[in-house]
Design a protein around this motif. Structure first.
Motif, PDB file in Angstrom:
ATOM      1  N   PHE A 111       0.817  -1.202   0.000  1.00 48.53           N
ATOM      2  CA  PHE A 111       0.000   0.000   0.000  1.00 48.53           C
ATOM      3  C   PHE A 111       0.857   1.261   0.000  1.00 48.53           C
ATOM      4  O   PHE A 111       2.012   1.239   0.415  1.00 48.53           O
ATOM      5  N   GLN A 112       0.195   2.336  -0.423  1.00 52.55           N
ATOM      6  CA  GLN A 112       0.871   3.628  -0.431  1.00 52.55           C
ATOM      7  C   GLN A 112       1.329   4.007   0.977  1.00 52.55           C
ATOM      8  O   GLN A 112       2.410   4.538   1.176  1.00 52.55           O
ATOM      9  N   THR A 113       0.485   3.718   1.964  1.00 54.02           N
ATOM     10  CA  THR A 113       0.804   4.109   3.346  1.00 54.02           C
ATOM     11  C   THR A 113       1.401   2.946   4.141  1.00 54.02           C
ATOM     12  O   THR A 113       1.325   2.923   5.360  1.00 54.02           O
ATOM     13  N   TYR A 114       1.945   1.982   3.462  1.00 52.04           N
ATOM     14  CA  TYR A 114       2.647   0.814   4.029  1.00 52.04           C
ATOM     15  C   TYR A 114       1.711  -0.114   4.820  1.00 52.04           C
ATOM     16  O   TYR A 114       1.797  -1.329   4.683  1.00 52.04           O
ATOM     17  N   ASN A 115       0.863   0.507   5.720  1.00 49.82           N
ATOM     18  CA  ASN A 115      -0.069  -0.283   6.531  1.00 49.82           C
ATOM     19  C   ASN A 115       0.598  -1.436   7.272  1.00 49.82           C
ATOM     20  O   ASN A 115       0.048  -2.517   7.368  1.00 49.82           O
ATOM     21  N   LEU A 116       1.756  -1.151   7.820  1.00 47.51           N
ATOM     22  CA  LEU A 116       2.358  -2.151   8.703  1.00 47.51           C
ATOM     23  C   LEU A 116       1.638  -2.053  10.036  1.00 47.51           C
ATOM     24  O   LEU A 116       1.099  -1.002  10.377  1.00 47.51           O
ATOM     25  N   ILE A 117       1.627  -3.148  10.771  1.00 46.18           N
ATOM     26  CA  ILE A 117       1.007  -3.091  12.089  1.00 46.18           C
ATOM     27  C   ILE A 117       2.046  -2.533  13.051  1.00 46.18           C
ATOM     28  O   ILE A 117       3.107  -3.116  13.264  1.00 46.18           O
ATOM     29  N   GLN A 118       1.720  -1.354  13.566  1.00 44.26           N
ATOM     30  CA  GLN A 118       2.712  -0.547  14.287  1.00 44.26           C
ATOM     31  C   GLN A 118       3.239  -1.228  15.547  1.00 44.26           C
ATOM     32  O   GLN A 118       4.358  -0.958  15.965  1.00 44.26           O
ATOM     33  N   VAL A 119       2.421  -2.075  16.161  1.00 50.32           N
ATOM     34  CA  VAL A 119       2.851  -2.643  17.436  1.00 50.32           C
ATOM     35  C   VAL A 119       3.737  -3.875  17.247  1.00 50.32           C
ATOM     36  O   VAL A 119       4.243  -4.427  18.208  1.00 50.32           O
ATOM     37  N   MET A 120       3.937  -4.272  15.987  1.00 48.66           N
ATOM     38  CA  MET A 120       4.740  -5.474  15.768  1.00 48.66           C
ATOM     39  C   MET A 120       6.091  -5.112  15.152  1.00 48.66           C
ATOM     40  O   MET A 120       6.204  -4.124  14.439  1.00 48.66           O
TER      41      MET A 120
ATOM     42  N   PHE B 242      -9.312   0.569  12.734  1.00 46.13           N
ATOM     43  CA  PHE B 242      -9.972   0.022  11.551  1.00 46.13           C
ATOM     44  C   PHE B 242      -8.957  -0.380  10.493  1.00 46.13           C
ATOM     45  O   PHE B 242      -9.067  -1.408   9.850  1.00 46.13           O
ATOM     46  N   LYS B 243      -7.958   0.473  10.310  1.00 48.21           N
ATOM     47  CA  LYS B 243      -6.944   0.232   9.289  1.00 48.21           C
ATOM     48  C   LYS B 243      -6.210  -1.075   9.567  1.00 48.21           C
ATOM     49  O   LYS B 243      -5.933  -1.849   8.654  1.00 48.21           O
ATOM     50  N   GLU B 244      -5.910  -1.254  10.855  1.00 55.65           N
ATOM     51  CA  GLU B 244      -5.209  -2.471  11.256  1.00 55.65           C
ATOM     52  C   GLU B 244      -6.077  -3.697  10.942  1.00 55.65           C
ATOM     53  O   GLU B 244      -5.576  -4.722  10.460  1.00 55.65           O
ATOM     54  N   ILE B 245      -7.379  -3.563  11.201  1.00 49.36           N
ATOM     55  CA  ILE B 245      -8.279  -4.677  10.919  1.00 49.36           C
ATOM     56  C   ILE B 245      -8.297  -4.961   9.413  1.00 49.36           C
ATOM     57  O   ILE B 245      -8.202  -6.119   8.985  1.00 49.36           O
ATOM     58  N   GLY B 246      -8.384  -3.883   8.607  1.00 50.27           N
ATOM     59  CA  GLY B 246      -8.366  -4.041   7.155  1.00 50.27           C
ATOM     60  C   GLY B 246      -7.091  -4.709   6.678  1.00 50.27           C
ATOM     61  O   GLY B 246      -7.112  -5.604   5.823  1.00 50.27           O
ATOM     62  N   SER B 255     -12.671 -13.108   9.688  1.00 46.20           N
ATOM     63  CA  SER B 255     -13.408 -12.171  10.547  1.00 46.20           C
ATOM     64  C   SER B 255     -13.515 -12.706  11.962  1.00 46.20           C
ATOM     65  O   SER B 255     -13.439 -11.957  12.932  1.00 46.20           O
ATOM     66  N   SER B 256     -13.660 -14.033  12.072  1.00 49.94           N
ATOM     67  CA  SER B 256     -13.814 -14.613  13.406  1.00 49.94           C
ATOM     68  C   SER B 256     -12.545 -14.407  14.231  1.00 49.94           C
ATOM     69  O   SER B 256     -12.612 -14.208  15.448  1.00 49.94           O
ATOM     70  N   PHE B 257     -11.400 -14.423  13.558  1.00 55.46           N
ATOM     71  CA  PHE B 257     -10.142 -14.191  14.268  1.00 55.46           C
ATOM     72  C   PHE B 257     -10.081 -12.745  14.773  1.00 55.46           C
ATOM     73  O   PHE B 257      -9.705 -12.495  15.923  1.00 55.46           O
ATOM     74  N   VAL B 258     -10.479 -11.812  13.907  1.00 49.75           N
ATOM     75  CA  VAL B 258     -10.486 -10.397  14.298  1.00 49.75           C
ATOM     76  C   VAL B 258     -11.422 -10.198  15.493  1.00 49.75           C
ATOM     77  O   VAL B 258     -11.073  -9.546  16.478  1.00 49.75           O
ATOM     78  N   ARG B 259     -12.611 -10.814  15.403  1.00 49.41           N
ATOM     79  CA  ARG B 259     -13.571 -10.675  16.507  1.00 49.41           C
ATOM     80  C   ARG B 259     -12.993 -11.247  17.783  1.00 49.41           C
ATOM     81  O   ARG B 259     -13.128 -10.671  18.857  1.00 49.41           O
ATOM     82  N   PHE B 332     -18.039  -5.013  12.845  1.00 51.01           N
ATOM     83  CA  PHE B 332     -18.432  -4.149  11.729  1.00 51.01           C
ATOM     84  C   PHE B 332     -17.252  -3.970  10.771  1.00 51.01           C
ATOM     85  O   PHE B 332     -17.384  -4.128   9.551  1.00 51.01           O
ATOM     86  N   ALA B 333     -16.076  -3.697  11.339  1.00 55.99           N
ATOM     87  CA  ALA B 333     -14.884  -3.499  10.507  1.00 55.99           C
ATOM     88  C   ALA B 333     -14.466  -4.802   9.840  1.00 55.99           C
ATOM     89  O   ALA B 333     -13.994  -4.819   8.709  1.00 55.99           O
ATOM     90  N   ALA B 334     -14.652  -5.919  10.549  1.00 54.22           N
ATOM     91  CA  ALA B 334     -14.246  -7.202   9.998  1.00 54.22           C
ATOM     92  C   ALA B 334     -15.146  -7.612   8.833  1.00 54.22           C
ATOM     93  O   ALA B 334     -14.718  -8.289   7.911  1.00 54.22           O
ATOM     94  N   ARG B 335     -16.429  -7.172   8.900  1.00 62.30           N
ATOM     95  CA  ARG B 335     -17.360  -7.502   7.830  1.00 62.30           C
ATOM     96  C   ARG B 335     -17.137  -6.634   6.597  1.00 62.30           C
ATOM     97  O   ARG B 335     -17.538  -6.985   5.509  1.00 62.30           O
TER      98      ARG B 335
END
Lengths: 258, 346
Positions: A111-120, B242-246, B255-259, B332-335
């Protein structure tokens, strides 16, 4: 019986062409969004074949349906009508579970914004998709380190994204995209947030991966350098594919894509 | 071409590990979220335990007034209890005020308290047994300055003349109303019990009704505040991810893992926040009422059982609301289509 060498040559060529099979095929894809009461027709019958091992760039002004097309061919969304085949599988036929499987193993996203998970850490970011694929933790660790070394982050494996420069973060994101050895890498403006020099390094890295691993790279971009390196360029406008060309057919000096 | 298969379902331990790591690294942010829970639950707990404290304090104050009145009625008849012997005849179960009276008499220097029970009334309560000298019914009034009839029960016919013959001063006191009428005529009797006038009873009932309504109202308001406090802080902490979930969905998370991730995280934060909040709320209630009524009174009248009982709804509210407020946006975000979740900017 005399052998027609010319015809024979043509036959051989045809086989050679067939050796690059179509990995993504979009047929008359339409996508309609609902925004309040308004219908937004993001894609209006886009068809494209993407071959295995090629480097395809998608261009288009903002709002042209670029990102929507990108989502469709990456299995991030389903078309309203038309078909999208990824590796000959119609993604509309897949349930959420199989889609997750496909996203996990077949496609890598950048992605353009990398979208790495910051806590990892870098390594954990890279091994996360492997964990989703059910890989053993130690194997994942070894593979993760190997991939990070390949993208040139061998000395940064335990750093968090916040401790890395933009270019390094994007390298980490590329390493993550490669985690489950996908056939396809989808890159959404991967160099847009980087300076020219770092962007070039990223382009260099992507082309190298294409050569070495034979992955198919589909990238939405406005970066001239990326366009020059790609095998084909696809223009999209108002939800329709308007032009498809090889970089050599285009005069980059005019600068009308800038 | 590899056939499409079902995505692997990850075990609970993987989710738990991811959550713990997230909390450890995002510790500051998790603390802020937990603070929202702490505040919400602390408010609820301070209201609930405040009600318990207020009840306890008013009960205690009533008890003290009652004891004081009985004591002053008695001493008006027999003089100060210092170095006197007092006889007590138990005819039934004692109430708290009677126990207090015995304690007060002893504290004021009574030489001895003779204690006798009519048959079939059971033993004296342990806190009384320590203070008194057990004896038979016949000798209970020996050298006594007064004979007290205690407990709720009927008084059988007694030979009062013989009973009081060896007493120092023939004063008979009854601490409960029922027995008074049954004492034989000719025996000087002091009624220490107080009969409430009908209008007093009415006023008491009305006050009770009012305070019950007030308590209910306060509880409802505090529940609303708790609900807003907790759901607000949890909603915030999830929507900003939300971004992290995406991203996780793009990488192949189900989705079940996210939930499950958010279920574990929110219940942990909810539990820690609720325990801390309940303690904070209790301490604040004690300090608040302590400053109003005085700490000795508040601390001596604390009903720990009732307070422990209120811990349960507080913990349930903390954990339940946290989980609800986190799971709703998370699922909601997972769906969402992963691409859409990725582009949300909050």
């Amino acid at each position: 019986m005399a052998i027609d060498t010319v015809k024979l040559e043509a036959l051989f060529r045809k086989v050679e062409e067939q050796q690059a099979p179509c990995i993504i095929r979009a047929v008359e894809v339409e996508k309609v969004y609902r925004m309040g009461n308004e219908e937004v027709r993001a894609l209006q019958g886009a068809s494209v074949d993407i071959y295995k091992g090629e480097y395809l760039s998608i261009m288009g002004p903002s709002g042209s349906g670029k990102t929507t097309l990108f989502n469709m061919i990456g299995g991030l969304g389903k078309p309203t009508s038309g078909k999208v085949y990824i590796d000959q599988v119609d993604i509309a036929q897949l349930d959420y579970n199989e889609l997750a499987w496909l996203r996990c193993r077949k496609v890598g996203y950048i992605f353009q914004t990398y979208n790495l998970i910051q806590v990892m850490t870098c390594l954990e970011n890279v091994t996360l998709p492997m964990a989703f694929a059910g890989m053993d933790a130690e194997d994942a660790r070894d593979k993760g380190i190997a991939i990070l070394q390949m993208v040139g982050l061998g000395d940064r494996i335990l750093h968090k994204p916040g401790e890395l420069s933009g270019g390094q973060q994007q390298r980490c994101a590329i390493a993550r995209a490669l985690a489950n050895s996908p056939d396809i890498i989808l890159a959404d403006e991967p160099t847009a947030n980087l300076d020219t020099h770092t962007g070039e390094e990223i382009i260099e890295l992507l082309s190298r991966l294409k050569e070495e691993l034979g992955v198919t790279i589909v990238s939405a971009t406005h970066d001239l350098k990326m366009l020059k390196r790609s095998d084909r360029i696809l223009w999209i406008e108002d939800g329709r594919i308007v032009r498809m060309a090889h970089p050599s057919e285009i005069d980059f000096s005019v600068g009308d894509f800038d | 071409m590899e056939a499409i298969r079902e995505q692997v379902r990850l075990p609970f331990s993987v989710a738990f590990e991811v959550v713990m790591q997230g909390i450890r690294i995002r510790f500051g942010r998790s603390l802020v979220t937990a603070t929202g829970v702490v505040l919400g639950v602390a408010f609820l707990m301070s209201i609930l335990s405040g009600q318990v404290i207020r009840q306890g304090v008013s009960h205690e104050a009533q008890l003290r007034t009652e004891t004081k009145r009985m004591f002053s009625f008695l001493t008006a008849e027999m003089g100060p209890p210092k170095d006197q012997v007092i006889g007590v005849l138990q005819v039934g179960p004692l109430n708290e005020a009677e126990v207090r009276l015995i304690r007060t008499l002893k504290e004021r220097g009574a030489k001895a308290i003779n204690w006798a029970q009519l048959t079939g009334q059971g033993a004296a309560p342990p806190e009384v047994a320590r203070l008194v000298t057990g004896t038979s019914v016949e000798e209970v009034a020996a050298e006594a300055s007064s004979l007290l009839i205690m407990g709720q029960g009927s008084l059988p016919q007694l030979d009062w003349a013989t009973l009081l013959a060896s007493s120092a001063q023939a004063t008979v006191g009854a601490t409960q109303k029922q027995e008074v009428a049954e004492v034989a005529p000719g025996v000087p009797l002091v009624s220490l019990a107080r009969e409430l006038k009908p209008e007093e009873i009415e006023a008491q009932a009305l006050e009770q009704k009012r305070s019950a309504f007030r308590n209910l109202w306060m509880t409802i308001i505090s529940l609303v505040v708790t609900f807003i406090c907790i759901s607000n802080s949890l909603l915030m902490s999830v929507t900003e991810r939300f971004k992290e979930i995406g991203t996780m969905k793009c990488l192949g998370a189900l989705s079940s893992f996210v939930r499950r991730l958010f279920l574990i995280e929110s219940s942990l934060i909810g539990l820690v926040g609720a325990v801390a909040g309940a303690l904070v709320g209790l301490v604040f209630a004690i300090i608040g009422y302590g400053l109003t009524f005085g700490f000795p009174l508040v601390l001596s009248s604390l009903q720990w059982g009732a307070i422990a009982f209120y811990f349960v709804p507080c913990l349930a509210a903390g954990v339940g609301l946290s989980v609800m407020a986190a799971l709703y946006p998370a699922s909601f975000a997972a769906r969402m289509v992963p691409g859409t979740a990725l582009r949300t900017n909050i």
